[in-house]
Design a protein around this motif. Sequence first.
Motif, PDB file in Angstrom:
ATOM      1  N   UNK A  26       0.811  -1.219   0.000  1.00 13.72           N
ATOM      2  CA  UNK A  26       0.000   0.000   0.000  1.00 13.72           C
ATOM      3  C   UNK A  26       0.837   1.259   0.000  1.00 13.72           C
ATOM      4  N   UNK A  27       2.010   1.177   0.548  1.00 15.98           N
ATOM      5  CA  UNK A  27       2.864   2.360   0.666  1.00 15.98           C
ATOM      6  C   UNK A  27       4.261   2.024   0.152  1.00 15.98           C
ATOM      7  N   UNK A  28       4.473   2.102  -1.182  1.00 13.43           N
ATOM      8  CA  UNK A  28       5.802   1.766  -1.699  1.00 13.43           C
ATOM      9  C   UNK A  28       6.829   2.800  -1.280  1.00 13.43           C
ATOM     10  N   UNK A  29       8.026   2.330  -1.120  1.00 14.20           N
ATOM     11  CA  UNK A  29       9.123   3.212  -0.766  1.00 14.20           C
ATOM     12  C   UNK A  29       9.394   4.138  -1.946  1.00 14.20           C
ATOM     13  N   UNK A  30       9.378   5.450  -1.766  1.00 14.20           N
ATOM     14  CA  UNK A  30       9.576   6.364  -2.901  1.00 14.20           C
ATOM     15  C   UNK A  30      10.949   6.219  -3.553  1.00 14.20           C
ATOM     16  N   UNK A  35      12.169   2.001  -9.886  1.00 16.14           N
ATOM     17  CA  UNK A  35      13.113   0.971 -10.305  1.00 16.14           C
ATOM     18  C   UNK A  35      12.539   0.032 -11.365  1.00 16.14           C
ATOM     19  N   UNK A  36      11.223  -0.143 -11.430  1.00 13.41           N
ATOM     20  CA  UNK A  36      10.634  -1.029 -12.440  1.00 13.41           C
ATOM     21  C   UNK A  36      10.846  -0.491 -13.858  1.00 13.41           C
ATOM     22  N   UNK A  37      10.555   0.782 -14.144  1.00 16.09           N
ATOM     23  CA  UNK A  37      10.841   1.281 -15.504  1.00 16.09           C
ATOM     24  C   UNK A  37      12.323   1.254 -15.846  1.00 16.09           C
ATOM     25  N   UNK A  41      13.964  -0.885 -18.933  1.00 23.30           N
ATOM     26  CA  UNK A  41      14.833  -0.223 -19.906  1.00 23.30           C
ATOM     27  C   UNK A  41      16.172  -0.958 -20.004  1.00 23.30           C
ATOM     28  N   UNK A  42      16.740  -1.328 -18.860  1.00 26.08           N
ATOM     29  CA  UNK A  42      18.018  -2.051 -18.860  1.00 26.08           C
ATOM     30  C   UNK A  42      17.867  -3.417 -19.524  1.00 26.08           C
ATOM     31  N   UNK A  43      16.744  -4.083 -19.309  1.00 30.33           N
ATOM     32  CA  UNK A  43      16.511  -5.380 -19.938  1.00 30.33           C
ATOM     33  C   UNK A  43      16.386  -5.242 -21.453  1.00 30.33           C
ATOM     34  N   UNK A  44      15.713  -4.195 -21.924  1.00 32.95           N
ATOM     35  CA  UNK A  44      15.582  -3.996 -23.373  1.00 32.95           C
ATOM     36  C   UNK A  44      16.940  -3.671 -24.007  1.00 32.95           C
ATOM     37  N   UNK A  45      17.786  -2.928 -23.333  1.00 35.11           N
ATOM     38  CA  UNK A  45      19.135  -2.643 -23.834  1.00 35.11           C
ATOM     39  C   UNK A  45      19.943  -3.939 -23.902  1.00 35.11           C
ATOM     40  N   UNK A  46      19.805  -4.786 -22.911  1.00 36.72           N
ATOM     41  CA  UNK A  46      20.524  -6.062 -22.904  1.00 36.72           C
ATOM     42  C   UNK A  46      20.089  -6.948 -24.064  1.00 36.72           C
ATOM     43  N   UNK A  47      18.800  -7.039 -24.307  1.00 36.55           N
ATOM     44  CA  UNK A  47      18.291  -7.861 -25.410  1.00 36.55           C
ATOM     45  C   UNK A  47      18.744  -7.295 -26.751  1.00 36.55           C
TER      46      UNK A  47
END
Length: 145
Positions: A26-30, A35-37, A41-47
Amino acid sequence: MTWESSGRFGRVAYLDDLPQNQNSSWHPDPKTAGSAPVGLFALSILIASLVPPFSHSLLSIVATDTSIIGTSCYMASTERDVFDRAEAHITYRYDYGRNHGRIDWLEVRQGSNRPLIVSLNRNRYLNNWAQIAPDAIREYRAQPD
């Protein structure tokens, strides 16, 4: 632990000190919310960086009086294809790409060798190819633009 406050809207109760596993969704750490986007992005660069080593790229073509030699690179190794000019079949091919217009190329085949593909779009060596494969280049030049 709960605590209450009375104010303009009446009594309001607040929840505090819930166990970590109950309020983490309910309260994600800001600090980690973005970190998900960044991870995607890092995964797409790797591929995308894995595509060039697995693609076959033509480095050079040399034609002598008796043979046509194509040197290419595949998976960090150099490959050389040698075609005998007397036995090789050189044909002109074209295709209409969906959004790319017409694509023209020469295809050099001989026996069980892998075909050598020579792009004719913006090729500086058309006069040289006209000496090697006059019928194919004549057919290419006869095509309407």
